[in-house]
Design a protein around this motif. Structure first.
Motif, PDB file in Angstrom:
ATOM      1  N   GLN A 141      37.527  44.492  22.093  1.00 52.87           N
ATOM      2  CA  GLN A 141      37.512  43.284  21.275  1.00 52.87           C
ATOM      3  C   GLN A 141      38.496  42.244  21.783  1.00 52.87           C
ATOM      4  OE1 GLN A 141      39.057  43.014  16.974  1.00 52.87           O
ATOM      5  NE2 GLN A 141      36.836  43.153  16.695  1.00 52.87           N
ATOM      6  N   SER A 142      39.703  42.672  22.156  1.00 53.19           N
ATOM      7  CA  SER A 142      40.716  41.701  22.575  1.00 53.19           C
ATOM      8  C   SER A 142      40.351  41.020  23.885  1.00 53.19           C
ATOM      9  CB  SER A 142      42.083  42.386  22.694  1.00 53.19           C
ATOM     10  OG  SER A 142      42.086  43.304  23.767  1.00 53.19           O
ATOM     11  N   THR A 143      39.582  41.703  24.746  1.00 48.98           N
ATOM     12  CA  THR A 143      39.157  41.107  26.013  1.00 48.98           C
ATOM     13  C   THR A 143      37.754  40.516  25.934  1.00 48.98           C
ATOM     14  OG1 THR A 143      38.384  43.277  26.763  1.00 48.98           O
ATOM     15  CG2 THR A 143      40.620  42.644  27.374  1.00 48.98           C
ATOM     16  N   ASN A 144      37.157  40.518  24.743  1.00 55.76           N
ATOM     17  CA  ASN A 144      35.800  39.988  24.544  1.00 55.76           C
ATOM     18  C   ASN A 144      34.790  40.671  25.449  1.00 55.76           C
ATOM     19  OD1 ASN A 144      36.740  37.960  22.655  1.00 55.76           O
ATOM     20  ND2 ASN A 144      37.546  36.870  24.429  1.00 55.76           N
ATOM     21  N   ALA A 145      34.971  41.980  25.660  1.00 52.61           N
ATOM     22  CA  ALA A 145      34.065  42.761  26.502  1.00 52.61           C
ATOM     23  C   ALA A 145      33.106  43.526  25.612  1.00 52.61           C
ATOM     24  CB  ALA A 145      34.858  43.710  27.390  1.00 52.61           C
ATOM     25  N   ARG A 146      31.811  43.314  25.809  1.00 53.18           N
ATOM     26  CA  ARG A 146      30.796  44.008  25.014  1.00 53.18           C
ATOM     27  C   ARG A 146      30.021  45.032  25.829  1.00 53.18           C
ATOM     28  NH1 ARG A 146      30.160  38.704  23.016  1.00 53.18           N
ATOM     29  NH2 ARG A 146      29.817  38.249  25.209  1.00 53.18           N
ATOM     30  N   ASN A 147      30.100  44.970  27.164  1.00 53.85           N
ATOM     31  CA  ASN A 147      29.390  45.903  28.028  1.00 53.85           C
ATOM     32  C   ASN A 147      30.220  46.129  29.283  1.00 53.85           C
ATOM     33  OD1 ASN A 147      28.772  43.629  29.796  1.00 53.85           O
ATOM     34  ND2 ASN A 147      27.240  43.068  28.268  1.00 53.85           N
ATOM     35  N   PHE A 148      29.740  46.973  30.175  1.00 54.49           N
ATOM     36  CA  PHE A 148      30.499  47.302  31.374  1.00 54.49           C
ATOM     37  C   PHE A 148      30.795  46.062  32.217  1.00 54.49           C
ATOM     38  CE2 PHE A 148      29.300  52.072  31.900  1.00 54.49           C
ATOM     39  CZ  PHE A 148      30.252  52.385  30.947  1.00 54.49           C
ATOM     40  N   ALA A 149      29.808  45.185  32.378  1.00 56.67           N
ATOM     41  CA  ALA A 149      29.993  44.020  33.241  1.00 56.67           C
ATOM     42  C   ALA A 149      31.163  43.171  32.780  1.00 56.67           C
ATOM     43  CB  ALA A 149      28.714  43.188  33.283  1.00 56.67           C
ATOM     44  N   GLU A 150      31.374  43.078  31.472  1.00 61.08           N
ATOM     45  CA  GLU A 150      32.447  42.238  30.938  1.00 61.08           C
ATOM     46  C   GLU A 150      33.801  42.941  30.941  1.00 61.08           C
ATOM     47  OE1 GLU A 150      30.841  41.062  27.172  1.00 61.08           O
ATOM     48  OE2 GLU A 150      29.456  39.621  28.076  1.00 61.08           O
ATOM     49  N   LEU A 151      33.850  44.193  31.416  1.00 56.67           N
ATOM     50  CA  LEU A 151      35.118  44.906  31.578  1.00 56.67           C
ATOM     51  C   LEU A 151      35.775  44.611  32.921  1.00 56.67           C
ATOM     52  CD1 LEU A 151      34.603  48.496  30.130  1.00 56.67           C
ATOM     53  CD2 LEU A 151      36.326  46.830  29.435  1.00 56.67           C
ATOM     54  N   GLN A 152      35.129  43.812  33.761  1.00 55.45           N
ATOM     55  CA  GLN A 152      35.664  43.542  35.089  1.00 55.45           C
ATOM     56  C   GLN A 152      37.138  43.131  35.005  1.00 55.45           C
ATOM     57  OE1 GLN A 152      35.028  44.033  38.108  1.00 55.45           O
ATOM     58  NE2 GLN A 152      36.666  42.799  38.945  1.00 55.45           N
ATOM     59  N   GLY A 153      37.973  43.810  35.790  1.00 55.85           N
ATOM     60  CA  GLY A 153      39.391  43.485  35.866  1.00 55.85           C
ATOM     61  C   GLY A 153      40.264  44.218  34.874  1.00 55.85           C
ATOM     62  N   VAL A 154      39.701  44.743  33.804  1.00 55.66           N
ATOM     63  CA  VAL A 154      40.505  45.373  32.768  1.00 55.66           C
ATOM     64  C   VAL A 154      41.094  46.693  33.253  1.00 55.66           C
ATOM     65  CG1 VAL A 154      40.444  46.331  30.419  1.00 55.66           C
ATOM     66  CG2 VAL A 154      39.214  44.224  30.940  1.00 55.66           C
ATOM     67  N   VAL A 155      40.410  47.360  34.196  1.00 56.47           N
ATOM     68  CA  VAL A 155      40.862  48.651  34.719  1.00 56.47           C
ATOM     69  C   VAL A 155      41.158  48.491  36.204  1.00 56.47           C
ATOM     70  CG1 VAL A 155      40.270  51.073  35.045  1.00 56.47           C
ATOM     71  CG2 VAL A 155      39.471  49.859  33.006  1.00 56.47           C
ATOM     72  N   PRO A 156      42.333  48.898  36.675  1.00 60.29           N
ATOM     73  CA  PRO A 156      42.672  48.701  38.091  1.00 60.29           C
ATOM     74  C   PRO A 156      41.799  49.556  39.000  1.00 60.29           C
ATOM     75  CG  PRO A 156      44.309  50.100  37.024  1.00 60.29           C
ATOM     76  CD  PRO A 156      43.425  49.565  35.938  1.00 60.29           C
ATOM     77  N   GLY A 157      41.454  49.000  40.161  1.00 60.43           N
ATOM     78  CA  GLY A 157      40.713  49.741  41.156  1.00 60.43           C
ATOM     79  C   GLY A 157      39.236  49.886  40.879  1.00 60.43           C
ATOM     80  N   VAL A 158      38.723  49.229  39.824  1.00 60.81           N
ATOM     81  CA  VAL A 158      37.318  49.356  39.453  1.00 60.81           C
ATOM     82  C   VAL A 158      36.688  47.966  39.468  1.00 60.81           C
ATOM     83  CG1 VAL A 158      35.669  50.195  37.752  1.00 60.81           C
ATOM     84  CG2 VAL A 158      37.892  51.314  37.983  1.00 60.81           C
ATOM     85  N   TYR A 159      35.515  47.868  40.100  1.00 63.11           N
ATOM     86  CA  TYR A 159      34.771  46.612  40.131  1.00 63.11           C
ATOM     87  C   TYR A 159      33.453  46.823  39.404  1.00 63.11           C
ATOM     88  CZ  TYR A 159      32.324  42.491  41.862  1.00 63.11           C
ATOM     89  OH  TYR A 159      31.614  41.315  41.945  1.00 63.11           O
ATOM     90  N   PHE A 160      33.304  46.194  38.233  1.00 58.65           N
ATOM     91  CA  PHE A 160      32.069  46.278  37.457  1.00 58.65           C
ATOM     92  C   PHE A 160      31.184  45.087  37.822  1.00 58.65           C
ATOM     93  CE2 PHE A 160      35.108  48.568  34.775  1.00 58.65           C
ATOM     94  CZ  PHE A 160      34.395  49.713  34.460  1.00 58.65           C
ATOM     95  N   ALA A 161      30.017  45.359  38.356  1.00 62.63           N
ATOM     96  CA  ALA A 161      29.096  44.289  38.734  1.00 62.63           C
ATOM     97  C   ALA A 161      28.326  43.798  37.511  1.00 62.63           C
ATOM     98  CB  ALA A 161      28.123  44.778  39.799  1.00 62.63           C
ATOM     99  N   GLY A 162      27.741  42.607  37.631  1.00 59.97           N
ATOM    100  CA  GLY A 162      26.869  42.078  36.600  1.00 59.97           C
ATOM    101  C   GLY A 162      25.466  42.638  36.741  1.00 59.97           C
TER     102      GLY A 162
END
Length: 748
Positions: A80-101
């Protein structure tokens, strides 16, 4: 939009002791909450004004700070705080992980520590995704669906060959649904945003008597789409979806059970386009490539401005794909007194069908495909494991997995890269069977020193029966090529070993070495020998802890991954794609996560990741025009060398019963490359990009309701967030433009 009926998924279930409870998890850097339904063994421990974060990545409930693994935990609060509703919108929240659109087909591919996904419809991904303890063979199909009513997500980095063993060469993502609560409760939330978007979720939970508890949740999303297609006069880049989930638990003495049933339906119209100039010579009605335009020629300035600045993407026919997935997981546990017997049974179905505009152009219907892919899977895991807190803890287990797939893909090449009108149908079935046995143990030598060792034997079988039917639409002549190779079999021994030093309860250091394995497979779009299995041998050293009376938490990890036969996706000039192997790749990196609470009303989080990922030997590579080249020394695709994330939250009491919270987050990533060759060409890369987000919320003490105003990508930065190779050209998609929205949540 077309709608499809849902299947009701019901079952009985009981809560399991290991990994149980409502994982009201906080991000590895965030504050955790007390889980209301968790049994004592898995509940966050009470330590002053902060609760411990409990994770189950090692098949048992443990404090996050006691687990010698690079692991980040994402809670509903972090989403909620990062306005992420799915994997694609988690980009950057976790180090070393790149979530594509959304790269078409409703799939969200994941790159973890340099290992990239993008497997074909019959292949496997390097990041294993688990939903409620069940491995999802087609896990990438859930990527664009909203994350519904979650307890938490554990993102484990590094090969997980022993415990999360199936194809987890890069890492694993463990998703857990929220559990029933002890008391009757519920919540309803809704949000609206511009560009036109509406979301709603609801959940109801409580006891049923006799030790049973139940939870039901549902969600709905409709997005008009941020881009406009002038060719069709419709918006693209949006979706419509609904999800539902039911959880039933029981905890009756030594015997406990937990069953989860879920279903999701999503229709996607991704705004993906050809990211290179294309010229044609018309002759006798034919359109064939001509002139100097190649996959390495940048878009002309006018077209680029229309896409990046005006959000106008002209496509014919465009991409419209429907993804429906669902399944049941059942976990049973019996405590024999010091030893637990655990059973995890899973069944899932996945169906992907629709049209994909694989040429990314609007000049004519030249390159596109229809797909209709079905999958069903069954898995069974049995474990005997020690319980309690003895100096020696152990796990013995066996695992069986079976997947049956059927696919029909029609690839149209209408005088596009060939001088004739043609369609090729790739149709077939694949059966996958996997057997595994594993053991893992931890021995505490002293109160400070521990050693961990584990081993897993895997045997994978794949059998493909298919036909490739090529039809010349000008002459109506068809040619059928059967492709039914002998059953392929791969075996592997994976392992891990770790040394752990804990000078005190709040500080830990670890050193480990391990190996991961990903099975080989067939290329359904080409008659070839199977591609080889992938292995990763990894060193990792790390530290994590809580300092200054738990006002500062940190997690630090450095690693060195040696990949052999790294599996990579390559395009085919006439349409389709194949998986090829790179001989060797070396990936080195450092990751740091920090959480600070300088005051009771202030929370600061951040992470930074450095990743040096290169092919050390790839002399057999083929470039985008299918020509042989040596790609040794090139950077691995979709792997920024640097990326970081920072977030800040500040509570401002408005009265004794009312609180205002302001949240701000910023994420940045460095340059990425879309392919393993042609990396000096502009169309095959995207420069550094960033996004700024914010949220302001007001809520009463007790959090019975909350109203928020939020914004994402406030600077309207345009970043390429997904890319694939189609007809030897880059086909890419952009992040959403600036979005402003409001949300409301009510609890009872």
């Amino acid at each position: 939009m077309a709608r499809y009926g849902t299947r009701k998924l019901t079952a009985l279930a009981l809560r399991c002791t290991v990994g149980a409870g409502a994982l009201a998890l906080a991000m590895g850097q965030a504050e955790a909450q007390q889980a209301p339904a968790a049994p004592p063994a898995a509940a966050p421990a009470d330590n002053g004004d902060q609760a411990d974060i409990i994770v189950t990545a090692q098949k048992r409930a443990e404090r996050l700070q006691d687990v010698p693994i690079a692991i980040s935990v994402v809670s509903p609060q972090v989403l909620q705080s990062t306005n992420a509703r799915n994997f694609a919108e988690l980009q950057g929240v976790v180090p070393g992980v790149y979530f594509a659109g959304n790269s078409g087909g409703g799939r969200t591919y994941i790159t973890l520590r340099g290992a990239t996904g993008l497997a074909l419809n019959t292949g496997d991904e390097p990041v294993a995704i688990y939903m409620d303890d069940v491995y999802l063979a087609r896990g990438v199909t859930i990527g664009m669906s909203d994350l519904l009513d979650l307890g938490g997500i554990e993102i484990v980095r590094g090969p997980q060959g022993t415990l999360q063993g199936r194809n987890a060469t890069a890492g694993a993502i463990l998703i857990r649904s929220a559990d029933p609560t002890h008391d009757f409760s519920g919540r309803v939330s809704a949000s609206i945003a511009s560009p036109s978007e509406f979301r709603a979720q609801a959940a109801i939970s409580g006891p049923l008597g006799g030790g049973f508890g139940a939870r039901l949740a549902g969600g709905y999303v409709t997005e008009r789409g941020w881009a406009y297609n002038p060719f069709t006069g419709k918006h693209i880049g949006g979706s419509e979806s609904y999800q539902m989930r039911g959880v039933l638990t029981n905890d009756s003495g030594p015997f406990s059970m937990r069953i989860v049933g879920d279903y999701s339906w999503t229709e996607n119209q991704p705004a993906i386009f050809r990211y290179a100039a294309t010229t044609y010579a018309a002759g006798a009605g034919a359109l064939v490539p001509a002139g100097t335009a190649t996959p390495n020629t940048p878009l002309d300035p006018v077209t680029r401005d229309q896409i990046f600045n005006q959000n106008r993407i002209s496509l014919n026919p465009g991409t419209d794909t429907i993804v429906s997935t669902g399944g049941v997981s059942a976990k049973f546990s019996y405590d024999f007194g010091g030893v637990d017997l655990v059973s995890v049974t899973g069944y899932r179905r996945s169906w992907v069908r629709g049209i994909n505009d694989s040429d990314g152009l609007d000049v004519a219907k030249m390159g596109y495909n229809h797909n209709d892919d079905h999958s069903n899977q069954f898995s069974q895991e049995m474990r005997l494991q020690s319980s309690g807190h003895s100096a020696f803890s152990w796990i013995l287990g066996a695992y069986y997995f079976q997947e049956n797939q059927a696919y029909t893909d029609d690839i149209y090449n209408l005088k596009f890269s060939l001088p004739t009108n043609g369609v090729t149908r790739y149709t077939g079935t694949q059966r996958t069977r996997s057997y595994a046995g594993f053991a893992d143990a931890t021995y505490r030598i002293t109160d400070q020193f521990s050693v961990i060792g584990g081993v897993r034997y895997t045997e994978d079988h794949k059998l493909l029966n298919s036909n490739i039917i090529a039809t010349n639409l000008d002459t109506n002549v068809s040619t059928t090529t059967p492709y039914s190779p002998a059953e392929a079999k791969w075996t592997d021994w994976s392992y891990r070993g770790k040394l752990v030093y804990k000078p005190n309860r709040d500080l830990m250091f670890f050193l480990g070495y391990g190996k991961g394995f990903r099975a080989g497979g067939y290329n359904p779009f080409a008659v070839q020998v199977p591609y080889a299995p992938e292995t990763n041998k990894s060193w990792e050293i790390g530290a994590k802890g809580d300092l200054f009376d738990r006002r500062l938490s940190f997690a630090l990890a450095a690693y060195r991954n040696n990949y052999a036969n790294l599996q990579l996706r390559a395009g085919v000039p006439t349409g389709g794609a194949i998986i090829t192997n790179a001989a060797e790749a070396l990936i080195k990196g450092v990751e740091l996560e920090l959480t600070a609470r300088p005051t009771d009303h202030t929370r600061l989080t951040g992470n930074i990741a450095y990743t040096d990922a290169r092919f050390t030997s790839f002399p057999t590579a083929r470039n985008t025009l299918d020509q042989p080249v040596d790609a040794s020394g090139n950077v691995l695709p979709r792997t920024p060398k640097w990326q970081f994330f920072v977030g800040a939250e500040q509570d401002v009491p408005l009265s004794d019963s009312l609180m205002l919270t302001g949240e701000l987050n910023y994420r940045w990533r460095g340059r990425i490359y879309f392919f393993f060759t042609d990396q000096t060409a502009q169309p095959w890369q995207d420069g550094p990009g960033d996004e700024l987000g914010a949220r302001i919320s007001i809520r009463p003490v007790g959090d019975r309701w909350k109203f928020s105003i939020y914004g994402t990508n406030l600077t309207n930065s345009r970043i390429i967030n997904t890319a694939a190779v189609t007809f030897s050209y880059p086909q890419v998609g952009l992040n959403k433009p600036r979005t402003i929205g409001a949300s409301a949540e009510f609890k009872f």
